[in-house]
Design an enzyme around this catalytic site. Structure first.
Site, short mmCIF file in Angstrom:
data_model
loop_
_atom_site.label_atom_id
_atom_site.label_comp_id
_atom_site.label_asym_id
_atom_site.label_seq_id
_atom_site.Cartn_x
_atom_site.Cartn_y
_atom_site.Cartn_z
N ASP A 72 -3.39 4.28 -2.05
CA ASP A 72 -4.31 4.72 -0.99
C ASP A 72 -4.30 6.25 -0.92
O ASP A 72 -3.73 6.84 0.00
CB ASP A 72 -3.85 4.09 0.34
CG ASP A 72 -4.71 4.50 1.52
OD1 ASP A 72 -5.87 4.92 1.31
OD2 ASP A 72 -4.23 4.39 2.66
N LYS B 179 -7.29 8.06 -1.32
CA LYS B 179 -8.62 8.47 -0.81
C LYS B 179 -9.13 9.72 -1.53
O LYS B 179 -9.35 10.77 -0.91
CB LYS B 179 -8.57 8.73 0.70
CG LYS B 179 -8.11 7.54 1.53
CD LYS B 179 -8.20 7.83 3.02
CE LYS B 179 -7.75 6.68 3.90
NZ LYS B 179 -6.30 6.45 3.88
N HIS C 180 -11.34 12.57 -3.06
CA HIS C 180 -12.59 13.19 -2.61
C HIS C 180 -12.65 14.57 -3.26
O HIS C 180 -11.95 15.50 -2.83
CB HIS C 180 -12.58 13.31 -1.08
CG HIS C 180 -13.88 13.78 -0.50
ND1 HIS C 180 -14.10 13.86 0.86
CD2 HIS C 180 -15.03 14.18 -1.08
CE1 HIS C 180 -15.32 14.29 1.08
NE2 HIS C 180 -15.91 14.50 -0.08
N ASP C 181 -13.45 14.71 -4.31
CA ASP C 181 -13.47 15.97 -5.06
C ASP C 181 -14.73 15.95 -5.93
O ASP C 181 -15.57 15.05 -5.78
CB ASP C 181 -12.20 16.08 -5.91
CG ASP C 181 -11.73 17.53 -6.09
OD1 ASP C 181 -12.58 18.36 -6.46
OD2 ASP C 181 -10.55 17.80 -5.86
N ARG D 212 3.18 -1.26 10.72
CA ARG D 212 4.30 -1.37 11.65
C ARG D 212 4.63 -2.77 12.17
O ARG D 212 5.83 -3.06 12.34
CB ARG D 212 4.10 -0.37 12.80
CG ARG D 212 4.32 1.07 12.33
CD ARG D 212 3.68 2.09 13.23
NE ARG D 212 2.23 2.08 13.11
CZ ARG D 212 1.42 2.91 13.74
NH1 ARG D 212 1.93 3.83 14.54
NH2 ARG D 212 0.12 2.84 13.57
N LYS E 279 0.85 -1.20 0.00
CA LYS E 279 0.00 0.00 0.00
C LYS E 279 0.88 1.24 0.00
O LYS E 279 1.75 1.40 0.86
CB LYS E 279 -0.91 0.02 1.23
CG LYS E 279 -1.79 1.26 1.31
CD LYS E 279 -2.81 1.16 2.42
CE LYS E 279 -2.34 1.69 3.75
NZ LYS E 279 -2.19 3.16 3.82
N THR F 244 -11.75 6.12 10.81
CA THR F 244 -11.86 5.58 12.18
C THR F 244 -11.29 6.54 13.22
O THR F 244 -11.51 6.37 14.41
CB THR F 244 -11.14 4.22 12.29
OG1 THR F 244 -9.84 4.34 11.73
CG2 THR F 244 -11.91 3.13 11.58
O1 C5P Z 1 1.21 0.59 11.09
P1 C5P Z 1 -0.24 0.21 11.01
O2 C5P Z 1 -0.48 -1.29 10.90
O3 C5P Z 1 -1.07 0.84 12.10
O4 C5P Z 1 -0.71 0.84 9.62
C1 C5P Z 1 -2.04 0.79 9.19
C2 C5P Z 1 -2.18 1.50 7.89
O5 C5P Z 1 -3.56 1.57 7.59
C3 C5P Z 1 -1.66 2.93 7.85
O6 C5P Z 1 -1.19 3.18 6.52
C4 C5P Z 1 -2.88 3.76 8.16
O7 C5P Z 1 -2.82 5.04 7.60
C5 C5P Z 1 -3.97 2.94 7.50
N1 C5P Z 1 -5.30 3.14 8.04
C6 C5P Z 1 -5.60 2.94 9.38
N2 C5P Z 1 -6.87 3.14 9.84
C7 C5P Z 1 -7.82 3.54 8.99
C8 C5P Z 1 -7.54 3.75 7.65
C9 C5P Z 1 -6.25 3.53 7.21
O8 C5P Z 1 -4.74 2.54 10.15
N3 C5P Z 1 -9.04 3.69 9.44
#
Ligand code: C5P
Length: 233
Positions: A61, A63, A65-66, A211, A34, A120
């Site tokens: 990714d 997103k 929006h426009d 992560r 991603k 979220t």
């Molecule tokens: O490091 P981690 O596993 O938390 O990364 C999750 C990924 O998913 C990040 O790129 C974050 O921006 C994305 N994301 C998220 N929650 C959302 C939408 C996207 O953690 N609601």
């Protein structure tokens, strides 16, 4: 390259060099990648092409929006890059989502077109503040339903929302879920988390994991461990 792995590794890095260093440690047979706003704004389409040349499918990714015309053009550009998945905000509305869907009709192998429902990170208080009076749960359900009516292939949702959306929208609607953690890994800034197995059991098709893989001492070993847990479910 196509993989049956549900794992999409979030390449959340500020530079192409760091992203490529991580990508080189992973197998495209085991995951997709991603690329989000930070990395794409810095590294652009050449980074997308570089990881595609390494064999990875890319979820772009951004997103979008426009206004409908602009989002349709942006989705067209993404499809021309040959990405595997691209996303838009469902709150851009029916006409915007339909324009995005129509823009992909000329492509023989279009990307999966996914909608973001409610971020979220937004609390009900913040949603009220911007005039979304129904609260997050109802908004997510409404926007997922609207996204399906508009021909979206699925939605990004938290793993906790997955089972409700799966029930309402049926088996073919793709559910893409971040917030995945192993019992032993740090939660970081995620609050509502599920294990990979629980997310798949709740109906997730694709698990976005950052992560726990990208910050691991051995990212490929961390990825393989997750896949092993999933296969022994
Ligand atoms: O490091 P981690 O596993 O938390 O990364 C999750 C990924 O998913 C990040 O790129 C974050 O921006 C994305 N994301 C998220 N929650 C959302 C939408 C996207 O953690 N609601």
């Amino acid at each position: 390259m196509t993989t049956s792995s549900p794992v999409v590794v979030a390449l959340d890095f500020p530079t192409a060099a760091q992203a490529l260093e991580l990508a080189r440690q992973l197998s495209p047979q085991d995951c997709r990648l991603k690329i989000g706003k930070e990395l794409f704004t810095q590294a652009g389409p050449s980074l997308v092409e570089a990881v595609q040349d390494m064999g990875f499918d890319v979820f772009l990714d951004l997103k979008f929006h426009d206004i409908p015309n602009t989002v349709a053009a942006a989705v067209t550009s993404a499809a021309r890059m040959g990405v595997w998945m691209v996303n838009v905000h469902a709150s851009g509305g029916r006409k915007m989502m339909q324009a995005a869907r129509d823009a992909l009709l000329p492509f023989e192998k279009p990307p999966l077109l996914i909608a973001v429902t409610i971020l979220t990170s937004l609390s009900d208080e913040e949603l009220f503040e911007i005039g979304y009076m129904a609260g997050a749960g109802t908004m997510v359900e409404n926007l997922a339903s609207l996204a399906q009516q508009c021909g979206m292939d699925g939605v990004v949702c938290s793993a906790q929302e997955a089972s409700v959306i799966r029930q309402a929208q049926g088996a073919d609607f793709k559910l893409v879920t971040p917030g995945i953690r192993l019992p032993e890994s740090a939660k970081d800034d995620q609050t509502r988390i599920l294990t990979p197995e629980a997310a798949v059991a709740a109906g997730s098709d694709y698990l976005v994991i950052g992560r726990p893989i990208t910050r691991a001492d051995d990212p490929q070993a961390a990825l393989s461990h997750i896949l092993k847990r999933l296969s022994s479910q």
